[in-house]
Design an enzyme around this catalytic site. Structure first.
Site, PDB file in Angstrom:
ATOM      1  CE  LYS A  34      -1.950   2.752   3.117  1.00 36.83           C
ATOM      2  NZ  LYS A  34      -2.054   3.992   2.324  1.00 36.83           N
ATOM      3  CD  GLU A  77      13.796   1.311   8.918  1.00 33.50           C
ATOM      4  OE1 GLU A  77      14.291   2.349   9.389  1.00 33.50           O
ATOM      5  OE2 GLU A  77      14.299   0.191   9.073  1.00 33.50           O
ATOM      6  CB  CYS A 114      12.981   9.807   7.575  1.00 31.61           C
ATOM      7  SG  CYS A 114      13.842   8.718   6.435  1.00 31.61           S
ATOM      8  CD  GLU A 116       9.363  13.045  11.554  1.00 26.71           C
ATOM      9  OE1 GLU A 116       8.309  12.473  11.849  1.00 26.71           O
ATOM     10  OE2 GLU A 116      10.233  12.543  10.819  1.00 26.71           O
TER      11      GLU A 116
HETATM   12  P1  NDP Z   1       2.167   7.930   8.072  1.00 26.60           P
HETATM   13  O1  NDP Z   1       2.572   7.162   9.272  1.00 26.60           O
HETATM   14  O2  NDP Z   1       1.025   8.849   8.198  1.00 26.60           O
HETATM   15  O3  NDP Z   1       1.795   6.951   6.874  1.00 26.60           O
HETATM   16  C1  NDP Z   1       2.681   5.988   6.340  1.00 26.60           C
HETATM   17  C2  NDP Z   1       1.851   4.920   5.637  1.00 26.60           C
HETATM   18  O4  NDP Z   1       1.083   4.218   6.597  1.00 26.60           O
HETATM   19  C3  NDP Z   1       0.852   5.485   4.636  1.00 26.60           C
HETATM   20  O5  NDP Z   1       0.707   4.596   3.551  1.00 26.60           O
HETATM   21  C4  NDP Z   1      -0.396   5.563   5.479  1.00 26.60           C
HETATM   22  O6  NDP Z   1      -1.568   5.643   4.741  1.00 26.60           O
HETATM   23  C5  NDP Z   1      -0.295   4.271   6.267  1.00 26.60           C
HETATM   24  N1  NDP Z   1      -1.098   4.247   7.474  1.00 26.60           N
HETATM   25  C6  NDP Z   1      -1.651   5.273   8.157  1.00 26.60           C
HETATM   26  N2  NDP Z   1      -2.373   4.808   9.214  1.00 26.60           N
HETATM   27  C7  NDP Z   1      -2.246   3.459   9.208  1.00 26.60           C
HETATM   28  C8  NDP Z   1      -2.735   2.408  10.056  1.00 26.60           C
HETATM   29  N3  NDP Z   1      -3.488   2.644  11.126  1.00 26.60           N
HETATM   30  N4  NDP Z   1      -2.393   1.138   9.767  1.00 26.60           N
HETATM   31  C9  NDP Z   1      -1.595   0.860   8.711  1.00 26.60           C
HETATM   32  N5  NDP Z   1      -1.126   1.809   7.857  1.00 26.60           N
HETATM   33  C10 NDP Z   1      -1.436   3.091   8.103  1.00 26.60           C
HETATM   34  O7  NDP Z   1       3.472   8.646   7.559  1.00 26.60           O
HETATM   35  P2  NDP Z   1       3.570   9.700   6.392  1.00 26.60           P
HETATM   36  O8  NDP Z   1       3.048   9.114   5.119  1.00 26.60           O
HETATM   37  O9  NDP Z   1       2.994  10.963   6.904  1.00 26.60           O
HETATM   38  O10 NDP Z   1       5.148   9.829   6.208  1.00 26.60           O
HETATM   39  C11 NDP Z   1       5.917  10.691   6.952  1.00 26.60           C
HETATM   40  C12 NDP Z   1       6.566   9.962   8.103  1.00 26.60           C
HETATM   41  O11 NDP Z   1       7.346   8.892   7.612  1.00 26.60           O
HETATM   42  C13 NDP Z   1       7.516  10.844   8.878  1.00 26.60           C
HETATM   43  O12 NDP Z   1       7.328  10.645  10.256  1.00 26.60           O
HETATM   44  C14 NDP Z   1       8.887  10.344   8.462  1.00 26.60           C
HETATM   45  O13 NDP Z   1       9.890  10.565   9.391  1.00 26.60           O
HETATM   46  C15 NDP Z   1       8.626   8.899   8.262  1.00 26.60           C
HETATM   47  N6  NDP Z   1       9.656   8.310   7.406  1.00 26.60           N
HETATM   48  C16 NDP Z   1      10.570   7.469   7.955  1.00 26.60           C
HETATM   49  C17 NDP Z   1      11.597   6.943   7.194  1.00 26.60           C
HETATM   50  C18 NDP Z   1      12.583   5.981   7.771  1.00 26.60           C
HETATM   51  O14 NDP Z   1      13.254   5.295   6.996  1.00 26.60           O
HETATM   52  N7  NDP Z   1      12.734   5.860   9.076  1.00 26.60           N
HETATM   53  C19 NDP Z   1      11.736   7.291   5.769  1.00 26.60           C
HETATM   54  C20 NDP Z   1      10.713   8.186   5.295  1.00 26.60           C
HETATM   55  C21 NDP Z   1       9.709   8.674   6.096  1.00 26.60           C
HETATM   56  P3  NDP Z   1      -2.227   7.106   4.533  1.00 26.60           P
HETATM   57  O15 NDP Z   1      -1.320   7.833   3.629  1.00 26.60           O
HETATM   58  O16 NDP Z   1      -3.527   6.797   3.952  1.00 26.60           O
HETATM   59  O17 NDP Z   1      -2.335   7.734   5.893  1.00 26.60           O
END
Ligand code: NDP
Length: 479
Positions: A172, A247, A281, A383
């Protein structure tokens, strides 16, 4: 208007509910496509397809699987321009960055794991009486959930090792940036990937992401995203004893000692803070500068930041594009206001940008540098994930280490010094999964990638990823 489909069982299909979500172009603030608003029924269909495909895919030789993955890598390279443009329109990042980083790296992910699998071996442990050998079998059906900041780059970083090891995948992408994952499905078909091996279900995290996490036949979850979402996923998946790779977020320190190469440190610190609108990130958003060079650093750093022109991401002159969504744009602006209330001084930026022409209603924010905040205020602890960096002076090693380690996060850190002993000493004491010394975001895909504390659990990259997506079975034979 483009309508995105789910990719299930090798076919492009509508969501079973028939419902769609609006997909916005961040640079214009306008709806430009529709994305399936899928739910648990679509995930169920995908799991059935994946279960049916598993014996075929896992039964292929690694050479056959590798050949398909290398064809996907080649096709991505061939269609680089189409994918880069799609990524920029969907995400808001500059086109030059999609061309130079996102899409080449997505191709590289397939190439890297498609060849690494050819070199993957397991262990034997022999004594005079017994021979232990370990098999590494694919897990079966696995879930990969990825975020919006580096859409295809992080999507492929997960699915490539999962596929290489013989698993079938339910993936997803973020519903904010679904386009390049949708386009990738077509290339997988062209490359000869059997139906049902990769299934892409689009939609909201709360519906599709949650359904993937909860499904009893999905035995591992690889997730990249925010820390709170990671916590929710762990709460559901841990009692089901699923394998979990998380991550999560970061609030990375960038430490500049007075014996650094100032020219390089100022230039790279600007890059580290503002590349991809600060939506990486790994961005170094807390910049600690030793007191004796604070003013000199500030002057040179601000002159580099001044060159980060903000504008239409399709224009090659724009160094910085739009933020991914209205909600995220408003969140970042609210942190700039919070910084002022917490006593900070805005040295540059601080405001929304409204370019003339087609991007007038887009979600742009100036690169913003703030000083005068304490290391433990909210702006320096939470963040922001946008084009906002803070400057914090320090006197000595002990003090900067305490401040750098004071957040809940521990993903990446950067150290600038020409003193080799100091560099190693500080790197060893930083609470961080990754430390760069005199460089930033240099990525060797063989190295372990991930964070400590609230930045995650587990490591991606190299053989770590292949180990995550396989289940070791030890077999002991009496000789
Ligand atoms: P989110 O946590 O909001 O979403 C990440 C993914 O998870 C999306 O596909 C999202 O769908 C999905 N999601 C949301 N809620 C749920 C749930 N309850 N159960 C399962 N899946 C769910 O993160 P962002 O997309 O806002 O990305 C930014 C974040 O990602 C930042 O905190 C950043 O630091 C982190 N990040 C970490 C990295 C690493 O390697 N450590 C690398 C890149 C980013 P939907 O979009 O529909 O909400």
């Amino acid at each position: 208007m483009n309508t995105i489909s789910n990719f299930i069982g090798g076919e492009f299909i509508k969501p079973l509910s028939g419902k769609y979500l609006d997909n916005y172009e961040p640079a214009t603030g306008k709806i430009y496509s529709r994305v399936p608003d899928s739910d648990s029924h679509d995930v169920e269909l995908a799991v059935q397809a994946a279960r049916n495909a598993f014996p075929i895919w896992s039964g292929m030789s690694v050479e056959e699987r590798s050949a398909i993955m290398l064809r996907i890598a080649d096709l991505l390279t061939l269609h680089l321009e189409r994918f880069a443009t799609a990524e920029t329109i969907d995400q808001g990042k500059p086109l030059w960055l999609s061309r130079a980083m996102d899409i080449p790296r997505a191709a590289q992910n397939f190439h890297f794991f498609g060849t690494e699998i050819l070199h993957f071996a397991s262990e034997t442990h022999a004594t005079n009486q017994h021979l232990n050998y370990t098999l590494r079998n694919p897990i079966g059906v696995v879930g990969c959930i990825s975020p919006w900041n580096l859409p295809l780059y992080l999507f492929t970083w997960k699915i490539a090792p999962a596929l290489a090891t013989g698993n079938c995948v339910i993936a997803k992408p973020s519903e904010l940036t679904p386009m390049t994952a949708f386009l990738l499905a077509e290339l997988c078909q062209k490359a000869g990937m059997p139906a049902g091996v990769l299934n892409i279900v689009h939609g909201l995290g709360a519906k599709v992401g949650a359904a993937i996490t909860e499904h009893p036949d999905i035995h591992a979850i690889s997730f990249t995203g925010g820390t709170t979402t990671g916590e929710n996923i762990a709460r559901t998946a841990a009692p089901m004893f699923k394998k979990l790779s998380l991550e999560l977020g970061g609030k990375n320190p960038n430490i500049v000692f007075d014996d650094c190469n100032l020219t390089e440190a100022t230039l790279q610190s600007a890059r580290a803070a503002f590349t991809n609108q600060g939506e990486i990130c790994l961005c170094g958003s807390r910049i600690f500068v030793q007191q004796s060079i604070y003013e000199a650093f500030k002057k040179e750093f601000l002159s580099h930041v001044g060159k980060f022109t903000v504008g239409d991401p399709l224009e090659l002159t724009s160094k910085q594009g739009a933020l991914v969504s209205k909600a995220h744009y408003e969140k970042v602006l609210s942190y700039i206001e919070m910084a002022k209330q917490e006593g900070g001084t805005v040295l540059c930026g601080g405001k929304a940008v409204h370019p003339e022409g087609r991007c007038a209603a887009g979600w742009f924010i100036e690169p913003t540098v703030i000083e005068g905040l304490t290391h433990d205020c909210r702006v320096n602890q939470e963040e922001i994930f946008g084009p906002v960096a803070t400057l914090i002076p320090f006197e000595n090693e002990e003090e900067v280490l305490a401040m750098a380690n004071s957040t809940n996060y521990g993903l990446a850190a950067v150290v600038w010094t020409e003193n080799l002993s100091k560099a190693h000493r500080v790197a060893a004491k930083l609470q961080s999964g990754i430390v760069w010394i005199n460089c930033w975001m240099v990525r060797d895909l063989r190295t372990p990638f991930g964070g400590v504390k609230h930045s995650g659990v587990g490591r991606e990259g190299g053989f770590e990823a292949l180990k995550f997506f396989t289940e070791p079975k030890n077999i002991c034979l009496k000789l």
